[in-house]
Design a protein around this motif. Sequence first.
Motif: not given
Length: 123
Positions: A81-101
């Motif tokens: 679920c996490h991976q699908t959600t992040v991939r669907s908005i990957i252009e809009e998010v800062d992955l470093a921030r996602v990974y730090a949550l």
Amino acid sequence: MVTSQLVGTLVTVSIIAVAVMSMFTATATDFCNLEHRDVAYECTPFAEDKVDTIPHTCCEALKKYKKSIKDKADAVKACYCHQTTVRSIIEEVDLARVYALPDLCDTKFGFSPDLSFDCSKAE
């Protein structure tokens, strides 16, 4: 002889039974939609770098989500679920921030937030 009132009652009971069974099925099969939406909603402003500090509501949602993960099967579903959600908005998010949550919210999961993590190994 079956009366129309009895038939009506049986139909009503059947509809209620199907509705109840559907709720349990949805809980199992739609884990992502039902459990992950609060995290996505509350944490997206931080992940998109729209706010400087992580909202308290994001951490609360993340902790609630973690509590909903009861076993390995749930952990695997949550990971996908996490991976699908992040991939669907990957252009809009800062992955470093996602990974730090998880660290920022002091909430550890049985899987890495990194998109390269093999979800079948989630615990």
